[in-house]
Design an enzyme around this catalytic site. Sequence first.
Site, PDB file in Angstrom:
ATOM      1  N   HIS A  18      -3.229   4.435  -1.277  1.00 28.30           N
ATOM      2  CA  HIS A  18      -1.758   4.882  -2.107  1.00 28.30           C
ATOM      3  C   HIS A  18      -1.424   4.546  -3.135  1.00 28.30           C
ATOM      4  O   HIS A  18      -1.207   3.129  -3.957  1.00 28.30           O
ATOM      5  CB  HIS A  18      -0.516   4.548  -0.882  1.00 28.30           C
ATOM      6  CG  HIS A  18      -1.058   5.174   0.292  1.00 28.30           C
ATOM      7  ND1 HIS A  18      -1.598   6.189   0.946  1.00 28.30           N
ATOM      8  CD2 HIS A  18      -1.267   3.876   1.378  1.00 28.30           C
ATOM      9  CE1 HIS A  18      -1.643   6.431   1.724  1.00 28.30           C
ATOM     10  NE2 HIS A  18      -1.217   4.818   2.443  1.00 28.30           N
ATOM     11  N   ARG A  38      -7.395   9.966  -0.724  1.00 26.05           N
ATOM     12  CA  ARG A  38      -9.255   9.845  -0.248  1.00 26.05           C
ATOM     13  C   ARG A  38     -10.262   9.779  -1.232  1.00 26.05           C
ATOM     14  O   ARG A  38     -10.526  10.416  -1.935  1.00 26.05           O
ATOM     15  CB  ARG A  38      -9.284  11.228   0.872  1.00 26.05           C
ATOM     16  CG  ARG A  38      -8.419  11.254   1.392  1.00 26.05           C
ATOM     17  CD  ARG A  38      -9.112  12.310   2.704  1.00 26.05           C
ATOM     18  NE  ARG A  38      -8.077  12.922   3.449  1.00 26.05           N
ATOM     19  CZ  ARG A  38      -7.815  14.105   3.278  1.00 26.05           C
ATOM     20  NH1 ARG A  38      -8.127  14.921   2.176  1.00 26.05           N
ATOM     21  NH2 ARG A  38      -6.634  14.792   4.019  1.00 26.05           N
ATOM     22  N   GLU A  56       2.668   0.433   3.148  1.00 25.17           N
ATOM     23  CA  GLU A  56       3.092  -0.666   4.009  1.00 25.17           C
ATOM     24  C   GLU A  56       2.422  -1.132   5.149  1.00 25.17           C
ATOM     25  O   GLU A  56       1.709  -1.685   4.813  1.00 25.17           O
ATOM     26  CB  GLU A  56       2.239   1.397   4.658  1.00 25.17           C
ATOM     27  CG  GLU A  56       0.874   1.687   4.814  1.00 25.17           C
ATOM     28  CD  GLU A  56       0.340   2.687   4.993  1.00 25.17           C
ATOM     29  OE1 GLU A  56       0.537   3.494   4.656  1.00 25.17           O
ATOM     30  OE2 GLU A  56      -1.622   2.629   5.191  1.00 25.17           O
ATOM     31  N   HIS A  79      -7.841   0.282   1.676  1.00 26.85           N
ATOM     32  CA  HIS A  79      -7.729   0.822   3.591  1.00 26.85           C
ATOM     33  C   HIS A  79      -8.232   1.906   4.187  1.00 26.85           C
ATOM     34  O   HIS A  79      -8.847   2.825   3.793  1.00 26.85           O
ATOM     35  CB  HIS A  79      -6.218   0.152   3.668  1.00 26.85           C
ATOM     36  CG  HIS A  79      -5.322   1.437   3.413  1.00 26.85           C
ATOM     37  ND1 HIS A  79      -4.935   1.446   1.796  1.00 26.85           N
ATOM     38  CD2 HIS A  79      -4.996   2.716   3.981  1.00 26.85           C
ATOM     39  CE1 HIS A  79      -3.973   2.664   2.166  1.00 26.85           C
ATOM     40  NE2 HIS A  79      -3.974   3.218   3.259  1.00 26.85           N
TER      41      HIS A  79
END
Length: 321
Positions: free
Chosen positions: A107, A202, A125, A182
């Site tokens: 991200h 991605r 997150e 991740h």
Amino acid sequence: MDQKEKAIIFLYPVFKQMIWGGERLGTDWPYEIPGPGTGECWAVSAHPNGDCVVREGTYAGKTLSQLWEAEPALFGNFESDENSKPDRFPLLTKIIDAKNDLSIQVHPDDTYAKAHEKGSLGKTECWYILDCDSDATLVVGHNAKDKDELTAMIKEGRWSEFIREVPVKKGDFIQIDPGTVHAIKGGIMLLETQQNSDITYRVYDYDRLSDGKPRQLHVEQSIDVITVPAKSAAEAVKDAADLPKDKMNLLISCPYYKVWKLNVAEGISFAQEHPFLIMSVIAGEGQINGLPIHKGDHFILPCGYGKIALQGQMEIIAASI
């Protein structure tokens, strides 16, 4: 603000079917899911891609984003400093059921997202592992020592060299900062607290097909934002399974959120002194100020709610800003 306006805000979740999703949100949780492959429950969300609706009470039928705009006093007193008020409801809480592996992803931070994603927030997150297989692992971080090696590993598809997997168990907690490579692996169910953003790059998707086509990759953006070198594996995972009972156990405090774990046994009372407090019941059942709550309930305690009394046998993840 009178007592009517201080009512607890219970929300209907929004569900997302994904290529990697399963059925456990409908079998292990008390939800009516849309069908097989339901990978995500957006439990507390004001994002345009999944805006939760208030379940009952004064604001029944309103979306969380409508409530944020129309009733700002519910979410914090920003009147003394209007510049401090976020321009949207700042957090998003999800439950993720990964039947199969998610893509290897990363991200961006706020600065990159604002410049490249039409003013979106970046995405910080964190994950609390609700359930997983005994030999479960997550992808957290990578093995490239510098940007040149990172670029070469990605562009040459040297995934086994590049990807770093770490073992995890039920009750583990993981913070995923922007720039962290991740992936959630198949067999893991977790609760995610994140910024109110839906931006994911991605890096690699195992050459899977969706509707007969490969899913879009974001290789150049990923190379732009991946942190090199990665944080050490030892820093990645925190054991949060057996924390002290009947207290607010702080798991993380970062610029975007604070997250706590509560193991309710005898009972706990405290004052709601945060701008708002999201609560997700992840196991068991009990009461909050006499109202019954059980696994699968997600609700917001508004600003100025006052004293909270929790009783029963249950586990709760709470979050605020």
